[in-house]
Design an enzyme around this catalytic site. Structure first.
Site, PDB file in Angstrom:
ATOM      1  N   HIS A  60       0.850  -1.199   0.000  1.00  0.00           N
ATOM      2  CA  HIS A  60       0.000   0.000   0.000  1.00  0.00           C
ATOM      3  C   HIS A  60       0.883   1.245   0.000  1.00  0.00           C
ATOM      4  CE1 HIS A  60       0.873  -0.698   4.237  1.00  0.00           C
ATOM      5  NE2 HIS A  60       0.397   0.478   4.560  1.00  0.00           N
ATOM      6  N   HIS A 115       1.578   3.776   1.924  1.00  0.00           N
ATOM      7  CA  HIS A 115       2.012   4.463   3.138  1.00  0.00           C
ATOM      8  C   HIS A 115       3.532   4.449   3.179  1.00  0.00           C
ATOM      9  CE1 HIS A 115      -1.937   4.209   5.703  1.00  0.00           C
ATOM     10  NE2 HIS A 115      -1.910   5.233   4.869  1.00  0.00           N
ATOM     11  N   ASP A 127       5.981   4.059   5.239  1.00  0.00           N
ATOM     12  CA  ASP A 127       6.838   3.056   5.869  1.00  0.00           C
ATOM     13  C   ASP A 127       6.857   1.744   5.093  1.00  0.00           C
ATOM     14  OD1 ASP A 127       4.167   2.761   6.616  1.00  0.00           O
ATOM     15  OD2 ASP A 127       4.643   1.827   8.534  1.00  0.00           O
ATOM     16  N   HIS A 128       6.142   1.689   3.971  1.00  0.00           N
ATOM     17  CA  HIS A 128       6.173   0.512   3.103  1.00  0.00           C
ATOM     18  C   HIS A 128       6.646   0.862   1.687  1.00  0.00           C
ATOM     19  CE1 HIS A 128       3.758  -2.048   5.917  1.00  0.00           C
ATOM     20  NE2 HIS A 128       3.483  -0.843   6.367  1.00  0.00           N
ATOM     21  N   HIS A 154      -7.421  -1.680   5.529  1.00  0.00           N
ATOM     22  CA  HIS A 154      -6.578  -0.677   6.182  1.00  0.00           C
ATOM     23  C   HIS A 154      -7.138   0.696   5.828  1.00  0.00           C
ATOM     24  CE1 HIS A 154      -3.176   0.732   8.322  1.00  0.00           C
ATOM     25  NE2 HIS A 154      -2.477   1.152   7.280  1.00  0.00           N
ATOM     26  N   ASP A 156      -0.323  -4.323   6.619  1.00  0.00           N
ATOM     27  CA  ASP A 156      -1.191  -3.561   7.514  1.00  0.00           C
ATOM     28  C   ASP A 156      -2.671  -3.882   7.293  1.00  0.00           C
ATOM     29  OD1 ASP A 156       1.312  -2.539   7.716  1.00  0.00           O
ATOM     30  OD2 ASP A 156       0.695  -0.452   7.818  1.00  0.00           O
ATOM     31  N   HIS A 187       5.890  -5.690  12.089  1.00  0.00           N
ATOM     32  CA  HIS A 187       5.253  -4.372  12.049  1.00  0.00           C
ATOM     33  C   HIS A 187       4.928  -3.875  13.466  1.00  0.00           C
ATOM     34  CE1 HIS A 187       2.508  -1.098  10.735  1.00  0.00           C
ATOM     35  NE2 HIS A 187       3.311  -1.094   9.681  1.00  0.00           N
TER      36      HIS A 187
END
Length: 301
Positions: free
Chosen positions: A60, A62, A64-65, A140, A210, A268
């Site tokens: 996805h 976001h 941090d990914h 999410h 997530d 995570h």
């Protein structure tokens, strides 16, 4: 099947922890899954060859990914890469990456292919003669997919003694390995089970990034050899997990139990906690085979 955790902490990178990224080696294929900041540094630390990565799967959009992706793509060019690179991720990832390449005038030295995803149903997004990859729709705050990596069954193993007993010509050996029966000159049919042994069981790996606790994934990941499931919070923060659409370690374990997977890998983790041992302790109250993921660890299955 080998899993290397490059990073498995939530939100921001820290001195000793990295956001989500991992490498799966399956059937001699190397897949990069998510690409948080610091991914290329972690690749070097873990001695993983950049040139062997031809497919990147982003769960996805976001940071941090994702925020390590443009740097990794650029480094591939600086290293003189010429092999095609395929990127799978939510709709919008192509625009995001191409804009950065355009404004920095950093066009790649290789072909870059984007496979943008929009479906909310599980679908096959990659397949070759060894591996098949399906999406695992997750719940999410933004459109998110996990990924199921499955080995294709290998050839059956020839029972040489049986083949010789029936005086079967070597020209039929490949047919036997492919699962076929053999008809003798007198018309007798020798069933494949008498001429071969079962292949090594095909393995599978389910990556659930997530997501809030979501039993809809169970039919997709059922009986997987290994499940990685996010476990951002401990049970004491369960209301916060529900609010932010994340999972607790116990919830990850419940999914693993109901899906009848063999191993559960946690990750995570929220950086609010002093350590991660309690995640394993809480998960083991529900599911016995829990592996505590951490940066730089590799597991062979």
């Amino acid at each position: 099947m080998k899993l290397t955790i490059l990073g498995c902490y939530a939100a921001t990178p820290r001195t000793l922890t990295n956001p989500t990224s991992q490498v799966l080696e399956i059937k001699n294929r190397l897949f990069l899954i998510d690409c948080g900041e610091g991914t290329q540094v972690q690749l070097r630390k873990n001695k993983i060859k950049f040139s062997k990565i031809n497919h990147i799967f982003i769960s996805h959009l976001h940071g941090d990914h994702l925020f390590g992706l443009i740097g990794t793509i650029s480094t591939f060019s600086l290293l003189g890469r010429t092999t095609d690179l395929h990127i799978y991720g939510p709709k919008g990832i192509k625009e995001l990456i191409l804009l950065q390449l355009k404004l920095t005038e950093s066009w790649t030295t290789y072909n870059l292919f984007f496979h943008e995803l929009e479906s909310k149903e599980s679908e096959v997004i990659f397949e070759d003669n060894r591996v098949i990859v399906k999406t695992i729709p997750l719940k999410h705050r933004v459109y998110t997919n996990g990924y199921l990596f499955q080995e294709k069954p290998g050839e059956r193993k020839l029972n040489v003694e049986a083949a010789q007993h029936y005086n079967i010509h070597t020209a039929y050996y490949q047919k036997i390995k492919n699962g076929g029966n053999v008809t003798l000159d007198d018309g007798t049919v020798i069933e494949n089970e008498k001429l071969s042994f079962d292949p090594i069981p095909a393995m599978s790996y389910a990556f659930c990034s997530d997501t809030v606790y979501n039993e809809e994934v169970i039919p997709i990941i059922e009986n997987a050899d290994v499940l990685y499931h996010e476990s951002t919070f401990l049970e004491s923060e369960a209301p916060l997990a529900q609010k932010t659409l994340h999972s607790t370690a116990k919830e990850a374990a419940r999914i693993a139990l109901k899906a009848n997977v063999k191993h559960l890998v946690l990750g995570h983790y929220s950086t609010r906690y002093d350590g991660i041992e309690r995640f394993k302790e809480e998960a083991e109250e529900i599911f016995p085979n829990v592996i505590l993921g951490d940066d730089g660890l590799s597991f062979e299955f």
